[in-house]
Design a protein around this motif. Structure first.
Motif, short mmCIF file in Angstrom:
data_model
loop_
_atom_site.label_atom_id
_atom_site.label_comp_id
_atom_site.label_asym_id
_atom_site.label_seq_id
_atom_site.Cartn_x
_atom_site.Cartn_y
_atom_site.Cartn_z
N ARG A 70 0.79 -1.14 0.11
CA ARG A 70 0.09 0.09 -0.11
C ARG A 70 0.89 1.22 -0.06
N GLY A 71 0.11 2.28 -0.37
CA GLY A 71 0.95 3.61 -0.49
C GLY A 71 1.62 3.96 -1.56
N ARG A 72 1.64 3.26 -2.70
CA ARG A 72 2.37 3.46 -4.09
C ARG A 72 1.64 3.38 -5.00
N GLY A 73 0.20 3.73 -4.88
CA GLY A 73 -0.50 3.83 -6.00
C GLY A 73 -1.24 2.74 -6.61
N LEU A 74 -0.89 1.86 -6.22
CA LEU A 74 -1.07 0.19 -6.86
C LEU A 74 -2.67 0.17 -7.12
N TRP A 77 -3.43 2.53 -9.99
CA TRP A 77 -3.01 1.85 -11.31
C TRP A 77 -3.93 0.70 -11.65
N LEU A 78 -4.25 -0.41 -11.03
CA LEU A 78 -4.87 -1.65 -11.20
C LEU A 78 -6.24 -0.83 -11.74
N LYS A 79 -6.88 0.02 -10.96
CA LYS A 79 -8.29 0.22 -11.67
C LYS A 79 -8.12 1.29 -12.87
N ALA A 80 -7.18 1.66 -13.24
CA ALA A 80 -6.97 2.52 -14.59
C ALA A 80 -6.58 1.52 -15.54
N ARG A 109 -10.53 8.68 -2.80
CA ARG A 109 -9.50 9.32 -3.51
C ARG A 109 -9.24 8.83 -4.74
N VAL A 110 -9.00 7.36 -4.84
CA VAL A 110 -8.57 6.75 -6.26
C VAL A 110 -9.87 7.00 -6.96
N ASN A 111 -10.97 6.57 -6.67
CA ASN A 111 -12.19 6.67 -7.38
C ASN A 111 -12.41 8.23 -7.92
N ASP A 112 -12.23 9.25 -7.09
CA ASP A 112 -12.34 10.67 -7.38
C ASP A 112 -11.19 10.85 -8.51
N ALA A 113 -10.14 10.37 -8.35
CA ALA A 113 -9.22 10.76 -9.28
C ALA A 113 -9.23 10.08 -10.94
N LEU A 114 -10.06 8.86 -10.85
CA LEU A 114 -10.39 8.16 -12.07
C LEU A 114 -11.59 8.81 -12.64
N GLY A 115 -12.25 9.82 -11.90
CA GLY A 115 -13.75 10.24 -12.55
C GLY A 115 -14.73 9.91 -11.94
N TYR A 116 -14.67 9.02 -11.07
CA TYR A 116 -16.05 8.36 -10.42
C TYR A 116 -16.76 9.79 -9.67
#
Length: 131
Positions: A70-74, A77-80, A109-116
């Protein structure tokens, strides 16, 4: 699940196969994207279920990254990577849905960054009954 009295489900290979078989029996498509660590073990995964015809909205079933990765953006990256694959393979798909608890700030935060974007809210109520 915050303060809810909830026991996490135990996942093993047999349960994973049971869930995959249930999705297939419904005529749906289960797509899993995984990252493999240097030790050859899964470091993280994300999965989505699509209608059998590849149309409508897909539903994320889960994303997880083992604590040591965790903490490395995995997760992002996986979702993208999965979104790119889905776009290429299923052009009739309208969108993707993800249910994420408000308290899960990392995945939000991950979902927000991907446009959700939020579309609805679900609430969980619990009452302890006398024995």
């Amino acid at each position: 699940m915050d303060d809810a009295a909830w026991t996490p489900d135990v996942w093993d290979v047999a349960r994973l196969h049971t869930v995959a078989a249930a999705v297939a029996t419904r005529g749906e498509i289960l797509l899993t994207t995984a990252a493999i660590g240097a030790d050859g073990e899964i470091a993280g995964f994300t999965e989505v279920v699509l209608a059998g015809d590849g149309a409508g909205d897909g539903q994320h079933y889960g994303t997880g990254v083992l604590p040591e990765h965790r903490g490395r953006g995995l997760a992002r990256w996986l979702k993208a990577a999965q979104i790119e694959e889905i776009r290429a393979r299923f052009p009739k798909l309208d969108g993707l849905l993800a249910d994420t608890a408000d308290s899960n700030t990392v995945m939000r935060r991950v979902n927000d960054a991907l446009g959700y974007r939020p579309t609805h809210r679900s609430l969980l109520y619990q009452v302890d009954l006398p024995r």
